[in-house]
Design an enzyme around this catalytic site. Sequence first.
Site, PDB file in Angstrom:
ATOM      1  N   ARG A  76     -48.862  -5.127 -75.809  1.00 45.03           N
ATOM      2  CA  ARG A  76     -47.666  -4.124 -75.420  1.00 45.03           C
ATOM      3  C   ARG A  76     -47.230  -3.819 -76.872  1.00 45.03           C
ATOM      4  NH1 ARG A  76     -48.311  -7.821 -71.332  1.00 45.03           N
ATOM      5  NH2 ARG A  76     -48.294  -6.852 -69.358  1.00 45.03           N
ATOM      6  N   HIS A 101     -51.949  -1.461 -73.790  1.00 44.06           N
ATOM      7  CA  HIS A 101     -53.314  -1.159 -74.009  1.00 44.06           C
ATOM      8  C   HIS A 101     -53.823   0.244 -74.428  1.00 44.06           C
ATOM      9  CE1 HIS A 101     -53.856  -5.371 -72.667  1.00 44.06           C
ATOM     10  NE2 HIS A 101     -53.983  -5.128 -71.436  1.00 44.06           N
ATOM     11  N   HIS A 171     -61.168  -6.655 -72.759  1.00 41.59           N
ATOM     12  CA  HIS A 171     -60.224  -7.045 -71.637  1.00 41.59           C
ATOM     13  C   HIS A 171     -61.289  -7.588 -70.388  1.00 41.59           C
ATOM     14  CE1 HIS A 171     -57.051  -6.985 -68.422  1.00 41.59           C
ATOM     15  NE2 HIS A 171     -56.354  -6.882 -69.418  1.00 41.59           N
ATOM     16  N   TYR A 173     -62.594  -9.953 -67.521  1.00 43.05           N
ATOM     17  CA  TYR A 173     -62.202 -11.195 -66.765  1.00 43.05           C
ATOM     18  C   TYR A 173     -63.398 -11.818 -66.513  1.00 43.05           C
ATOM     19  CZ  TYR A 173     -57.877  -8.249 -65.380  1.00 43.05           C
ATOM     20  OH  TYR A 173     -56.822  -7.510 -65.268  1.00 43.05           O
ATOM     21  N   GLU A 303     -58.061 -13.077 -74.283  1.00 46.67           N
ATOM     22  CA  GLU A 303     -58.368 -11.768 -75.094  1.00 46.67           C
ATOM     23  C   GLU A 303     -57.913 -12.098 -76.507  1.00 46.67           C
ATOM     24  OE1 GLU A 303     -56.146  -8.501 -73.091  1.00 46.67           O
ATOM     25  OE2 GLU A 303     -55.732 -10.103 -71.488  1.00 46.67           O
TER      26      GLU A 303
END
Length: 339
Positions: A76, A101, A171, A173, A303
Amino acid sequence: MSIQSAPWDHDATLYTLENAHGMRVLITDIGASLVSWFAPDRDGNVADIVLGHKDAAGYLSGAGFFGSIAGRWANRIKGARCHIDGQQHTFTANEGANLLHGGDAGFHTQRWQGRILGNKLQLTLTSPDGAAGFPGTLQVWIDYELSDDGTLILTYAARTDAATPVNLTNHVYFNLAGESADIRDQQLQVNASNYLAIDQESIPVGVAAVEGTPFDLRRPASLGEVLAQTHPQLAIARGLDHCYVPDGEPGKLREVATLFDPASGRELITATTERGIQIYTGNFLEGTVGRRTYHAHDGVCLETQAFPDQVNMPSAEEVILRPGQTYQQITTYRAAVRE
């Protein structure tokens, strides 16, 4: 290691990296995204240990940022603006008043150019001057390499023709149990004595010690137990969505986090040269459609990156790339089996 390429839908390309032991990693040129990672458990059963979309269309949509490169600025930026050399730059906000992002048309939805260079897959992108409000034309490279010991090496580089903020990450997961379970029974260790506390908009407000809080992951902790604890910071993010400050010297490759699934024996060790690591427990995954409909806490992101909103901190100059300089970052994820 071998690398093969094959056409995918929507004129995308899907690359398969395979090591000598049959471990496979799939990457697409859309968002330079890590699509799948097939790894064995302690009994030799293979499962996909990352979340993702079933087709290229899903990556073009940008939903979930699954396995994609986030940029020009990962995480951010408060108010979607910053100052460089006294001049204010305003970016395209996409999370309330803030930038997240790189914006809705960030690097995660872009078509990268891929080429195979021996044992490496290299993906490149040109981000034009003014994209999402960022100054300067930015050239970005990322190399993926899968070693025979199960280490996926991500090497980032970027150059610019005008001063611009740069902060890149993947990013992805992870869920070491595969698609069959959530992450609550998995254990996470983070080698960090401090983390960044956040405000109601998930913008950092200061460095806080992990000692005596649910954020103390210096010893392995069950993610389910962490998520079940009561803490104002956990309430803001509905779980972990915080940047840790790993111990050790930034700029040097060091181990920062270990994820372990006791049921399968799979282990993932993360090392990086970056200053921070954002731990995100998939708190807002509910209803996101990928290879299946995902739910909250179905995956955890590790991340590696600069600090969120660092462009508006006293250390801002560290994340401003200038002409003649090269942005560099190395992050490795090593998938192994613990008996």
